[in-house]
Design an enzyme around this catalytic site. Structure first.
Site, PDB file in Angstrom:
ATOM      1  N   ASP A  58     -29.256 -95.824  44.207  1.00  0.00           N
ATOM      2  CA  ASP A  58     -29.970 -95.021  45.049  1.00  0.00           C
ATOM      3  C   ASP A  58     -29.916 -96.146  45.996  1.00  0.00           C
ATOM      4  O   ASP A  58     -30.464 -97.331  46.100  1.00  0.00           O
ATOM      5  CB  ASP A  58     -31.099 -94.672  44.322  1.00  0.00           C
ATOM      6  N   TYR A 153     -34.297 -87.108  61.525  1.00  0.00           N
ATOM      7  CA  TYR A 153     -32.888 -87.564  61.217  1.00  0.00           C
ATOM      8  C   TYR A 153     -32.335 -88.068  62.605  1.00  0.00           C
ATOM      9  O   TYR A 153     -31.855 -89.030  62.416  1.00  0.00           O
ATOM     10  CB  TYR A 153     -32.242 -86.110  61.255  1.00  0.00           C
ATOM     11  N   THR A 188     -19.546 -79.638  55.231  1.00  0.00           N
ATOM     12  CA  THR A 188     -19.891 -80.222  54.096  1.00  0.00           C
ATOM     13  C   THR A 188     -20.893 -79.676  53.379  1.00  0.00           C
ATOM     14  O   THR A 188     -21.841 -78.964  54.281  1.00  0.00           O
ATOM     15  CB  THR A 188     -20.053 -81.753  54.092  1.00  0.00           C
TER      16      THR A 188
HETATM   17  P1  NAD Z   1     -23.069 -84.473  51.649  1.00  0.00           P
HETATM   18  O1  NAD Z   1     -24.301 -83.898  51.206  1.00  0.00           O
HETATM   19  O2  NAD Z   1     -21.688 -83.732  51.381  1.00  0.00           O
HETATM   20  O3  NAD Z   1     -22.847 -85.909  50.744  1.00  0.00           O
HETATM   21  C1  NAD Z   1     -23.723 -86.730  50.572  1.00  0.00           C
HETATM   22  C2  NAD Z   1     -23.777 -87.724  49.550  1.00  0.00           C
HETATM   23  O4  NAD Z   1     -24.607 -88.741  49.468  1.00  0.00           O
HETATM   24  C3  NAD Z   1     -24.029 -86.769  48.204  1.00  0.00           C
HETATM   25  O5  NAD Z   1     -22.898 -86.971  47.230  1.00  0.00           O
HETATM   26  C4  NAD Z   1     -25.313 -87.436  47.662  1.00  0.00           C
HETATM   27  O6  NAD Z   1     -25.454 -87.207  46.239  1.00  0.00           O
HETATM   28  C5  NAD Z   1     -25.389 -88.761  48.188  1.00  0.00           C
HETATM   29  N1  NAD Z   1     -26.554 -89.411  48.382  1.00  0.00           N
HETATM   30  C6  NAD Z   1     -27.931 -88.725  48.979  1.00  0.00           C
HETATM   31  N2  NAD Z   1     -28.737 -89.617  49.031  1.00  0.00           N
HETATM   32  C7  NAD Z   1     -28.231 -90.941  48.182  1.00  0.00           C
HETATM   33  C8  NAD Z   1     -29.037 -92.074  47.890  1.00  0.00           C
HETATM   34  N3  NAD Z   1     -30.343 -92.165  48.091  1.00  0.00           N
HETATM   35  N4  NAD Z   1     -28.213 -92.842  47.321  1.00  0.00           N
HETATM   36  C9  NAD Z   1     -27.000 -92.705  46.918  1.00  0.00           C
HETATM   37  N5  NAD Z   1     -26.090 -91.662  47.431  1.00  0.00           N
HETATM   38  C10 NAD Z   1     -27.082 -90.454  47.930  1.00  0.00           C
HETATM   39  O7  NAD Z   1     -23.139 -84.985  53.051  1.00  0.00           O
HETATM   40  P2  NAD Z   1     -22.192 -85.227  54.326  1.00  0.00           P
HETATM   41  O8  NAD Z   1     -22.133 -84.113  55.358  1.00  0.00           O
HETATM   42  O9  NAD Z   1     -21.000 -85.933  53.582  1.00  0.00           O
HETATM   43  O10 NAD Z   1     -22.919 -86.682  54.899  1.00  0.00           O
HETATM   44  C11 NAD Z   1     -22.474 -87.802  54.860  1.00  0.00           C
HETATM   45  C12 NAD Z   1     -22.948 -88.772  55.920  1.00  0.00           C
HETATM   46  O11 NAD Z   1     -22.673 -88.194  57.159  1.00  0.00           O
HETATM   47  C13 NAD Z   1     -24.474 -88.594  56.004  1.00  0.00           C
HETATM   48  O12 NAD Z   1     -25.110 -90.005  56.484  1.00  0.00           O
HETATM   49  C14 NAD Z   1     -24.893 -87.495  57.291  1.00  0.00           C
HETATM   50  O13 NAD Z   1     -26.162 -87.835  57.744  1.00  0.00           O
HETATM   51  C15 NAD Z   1     -23.557 -87.706  57.955  1.00  0.00           C
HETATM   52  N6  NAD Z   1     -23.372 -86.842  59.034  1.00  0.00           N
HETATM   53  C16 NAD Z   1     -22.950 -85.508  58.396  1.00  0.00           C
HETATM   54  C17 NAD Z   1     -22.808 -84.550  59.406  1.00  0.00           C
HETATM   55  C18 NAD Z   1     -22.435 -83.097  58.855  1.00  0.00           C
HETATM   56  O14 NAD Z   1     -22.352 -82.259  59.879  1.00  0.00           O
HETATM   57  N7  NAD Z   1     -22.108 -82.995  57.749  1.00  0.00           N
HETATM   58  C19 NAD Z   1     -22.628 -84.777  60.686  1.00  0.00           C
HETATM   59  C20 NAD Z   1     -22.863 -86.108  61.156  1.00  0.00           C
HETATM   60  C21 NAD Z   1     -23.296 -87.146  60.440  1.00  0.00           C
END
Ligand code: NAD
Length: 249
Positions: A58, A153, A188
């Site tokens: 975590d 966020y 995603t």
């Molecule tokens: P996602 O939900 O597909 O994947 C996130 C992963 O992080 C999951 O596997 C989850 O289990 C893991 N996770 C969550 N909390 C955790 C913790 N406390 N410890 C360890 N693992 C943890 O999300 P994503 O869209 O791939 O996002 C990845 C990153 O990109 C994030 O930081 C998100 O804020 C950022 N982001 C996403 C987008 C978007 O549109 N999807 C846009 C900009 C930024």
């Protein structure tokens, strides 16, 4: 010779989305990948797929972060790349007027404090090696704000960007590069969850993206692989937008 041949790369949130796509890309480019995720099922599956090592952690818990880098170093002998990417979406109704302090704190812990822990505990390894590359996941909202009420966020990602600049400048002469990738909206599970709660939000977002679609996770992974590699040897303290033009529209 592949671009990331034998580099040891720790990726947080590698069980899904951007982290998973990056784990695949790094492995294709020759890296030894350490898959970190809270979700044991997803993390194990991802590690098996890319021939990497799974560490359950975590990232909002400092002892877990210490353990994951220690495990990577004990197993492979170095930590060359850290992609600090795990994050959570905003809570429902994340307006400054309605977000409660518990929801605010949780987002800061997972999205921002985790990056502080990751940088704090990987930099000592990289200093000893005299080199290293850190990529932190921020977001396009960190540079432009968001009209869709996601204050906790947006603030967390702004913090990630500011920390990236500070550390990139501070450690540049020690061979450690620190950059932030700023994705636009990426298709995603995180985004799908957000849009499932508010389907109109997806349409509103889409019209503002000049390229006219959401990003694929692989498109973010390609940018992260570039930043992590020696091809980006003169890039540090940068905000690297991969947003289909949304922040300039
Ligand atoms: P996602 O939900 O597909 O994947 C996130 C992963 O992080 C999951 O596997 C989850 O289990 C893991 N996770 C969550 N909390 C955790 C913790 N406390 N410890 C360890 N693992 C943890 O999300 P994503 O869209 O791939 O996002 C990845 C990153 O990109 C994030 O930081 C998100 O804020 C950022 N982001 C996403 C987008 C978007 O549109 N999807 C846009 C900009 C930024």
């Amino acid at each position: 010779m592949q671009r990331l041949q034998d580099r040891v790369a720790v990726i947080t949130g590698a069980g899904s989305g951007i982290g998973l796509a990056t784990a695949r890309r790094f492995a294709q480019e020759g890296a030894k990948v350490v898959v970190v995720d809270l979700d044991e099922v997803a993390g194990t599956k991802a590690a098996d797929e890319v021939g990497g090592l799974y560490v359950q952690a975590d990232v909002s818990v400092e002892d877990d972060v210490v353990r994951m880098f220690q495990t990577a170093h004990d197993t492979f002998g170095s930590v060359d790349i850290a992609f600090n990417n795990a994050g959570i979406s905003p809570p429902d109704d994340d307006s400054i007027l309605t977000t409660g302090i518990d929801a605010w704190r949780r987002v800061q812990e997972v999205n921002l404090t985790s990056v502080y822990y990751c940088c704090k505990h990987v930099i000592p390894y990289m200093r000893r090696q005299g080199k290293g590359s850190i990529v932190n996941t921020a977001s396009f909202v960190a540079v432009m704000g968001s009209a869709t009420s996601q204050i906790s966020y947006t603030a967390s990602k702004g913090g990630v960007l500011a920390m990236t600049r500070e550390l990139g400048v501070q450690f540049a002469r020690e061979g450690i590069r620190v950059n932030a990738v700023c994705p636009g909206p990426v298709d995603t599970p995180l985004l799908q969850e957000l849009f499932a709660k508010d389907p109109e939000r997806a349409q509103r977002r889409l019209v503002h993206i000049p390229i006219g679609r959401f990003a694929r996770a692989e498109e973010i992974a390609a940018a992260v692989a570039f930043l992590a590699s020696d091809d980006a040897s003169f890039i540090t303290a940068a905000e690297f937008l991969v947003d289909g033009g949304i922040s300039s529209a």
